[in-house]
Design an enzyme around this catalytic site. Structure first.
Site, PDB file in Angstrom:
ATOM      1  N   SER A 160     -16.020 -20.225   0.336  1.00 12.23           N
ATOM      2  CA  SER A 160     -14.734 -20.095   1.013  1.00 12.23           C
ATOM      3  C   SER A 160     -14.274 -21.457   1.487  1.00 12.23           C
ATOM      4  O   SER A 160     -15.090 -22.355   1.753  1.00 12.23           O
ATOM      5  CB  SER A 160     -14.868 -19.161   2.224  1.00 12.23           C
ATOM      6  OG  SER A 160     -13.709 -19.218   3.039  1.00 12.23           O
TER       7      SER A 160
ATOM      8  N   TYR B 127     -18.789 -15.710   9.577  1.00 11.94           N
ATOM      9  CA  TYR B 127     -18.430 -15.805   8.155  1.00 11.94           C
ATOM     10  C   TYR B 127     -18.692 -17.211   7.631  1.00 11.94           C
ATOM     11  O   TYR B 127     -19.297 -17.397   6.569  1.00 11.94           O
ATOM     12  CB  TYR B 127     -16.961 -15.430   7.987  1.00 11.94           C
ATOM     13  CG  TYR B 127     -16.488 -15.396   6.556  1.00 11.94           C
ATOM     14  CD1 TYR B 127     -16.905 -14.381   5.695  1.00 11.94           C
ATOM     15  CD2 TYR B 127     -15.621 -16.366   6.069  1.00 11.94           C
ATOM     16  CE1 TYR B 127     -16.468 -14.339   4.380  1.00 11.94           C
ATOM     17  CE2 TYR B 127     -15.175 -16.329   4.765  1.00 11.94           C
ATOM     18  CZ  TYR B 127     -15.601 -15.313   3.921  1.00 11.94           C
ATOM     19  OH  TYR B 127     -15.178 -15.272   2.614  1.00 11.94           O
TER      20      TYR B 127
END
Length: 249
Positions: free
Chosen positions: A127, A140
């Site tokens: 990400s 995350y």
């Protein structure tokens, strides 16, 4: 004809990547936790296989069903947006089980055939949160940073055998359902302790109000480039916002 196995192919980046590789003439093993009809087109070059990356037996069965593969794309993941203080540790462990340990488990399952053959590529989808300082993403980001570090060292271990490992770093995409799934069924307010509420609202407004976003096709095309790269590059930002963050580092 080469074969790619993609995890988390039921929607979003995984589905788009499956379609992209199929359009380029590859055999595609599209894996997902809960296979459903109609998600992907019927084709003799595209098979849907059940795979839960948190279940060792499911991983073994999926790779046995797939047969030899040339590329593994670790795309399966679960989102998480929250203030860390309000995040149950059970949810933290769930995020890491899929986003980090699931990547390691499927990678370990495919490496023997890659090493013995002397070729193969592992692409781990992380990400753009790893590229900058982003609020509401502590858990995350931690899970994805772990995969970045894992991949960097893994690439060195595999190089003597002609096997490659890379990461693709997607930017923010508003059409994948990330935000809708990020709270695991809880309302955002439940995961934001009252003292953080005003700040969290402002932070989310900044995120959704940014000018550049990533499309699913950006990620699929970047995975394709990562698989075919011959320069030894390790990390591939995907989408205009991710590219901008990478260039600013």
């Amino acid at each position: 004809m080469k074969t790619v196995l993609i995890t988390g192919a039921s929607s979003g980046y995984g589905r788009e990547t499956a379609l992209h590789f199929h359009a380029q003439g590859w055999n595609v093993i599209a894996t997902m936790r809960t296979p459903r009809a109609g998600i992907l087109p019927e084709s003799d070059r595209l098979r849907v296989v059940r795979l839960d990356v948190t279940d060792p037996e499911s991983i073994t069965a999926a790779f046995e069903a797939a047969g030899p593969v040339d590329v593994l794309v670790n795309n399966a993941g679960i989102p998480s947006i929250s203030v860390f203080e309000g995040m149950p540790l059970e949810r933290v462990r769930e995020v890491f089980e899929t986003n980090t340990f699931g990547v390691m488990a499927t990678t370990q399952a495919v490496l023997p055939q890659f090493r013995e053959r002397g070729s193969g590529v592992v692409v781990n989808v992380t990400s753009s949160v790893v590229l900058g300082h982003m609020p509401l993403s502590a858990v995350y980001k931690a899970s994805k940073m772990a995969v970045e570090g894992f991949t960097a060292s893994l690439a060195l271990e595999l190089a003597p055998f002609g096997v490659q490992a890379r990461t693709v770093q997607p930017g923010a995409c508003l059409t994948t359902g990330f935000a809708a799934n990020a709270t695991n069924g809880a309302s955002p307010d439940e995961l934001v302790p009252a003292p953080y509420a005003a700040w969290a609202k402002e932070a989310m407004g900044g995120f959704t109000g940014q000018g550049l976003f990533t499309k699913e096709s950006d990620v699929a095309e970047t995975v394709w480039r990562a698989v075919h790269d011959t320069t030894g590059r390790l990390r591939f930002p995907a989408g205009p916002d991710a590219v901008r963050l990478a260039e600013a580092k």
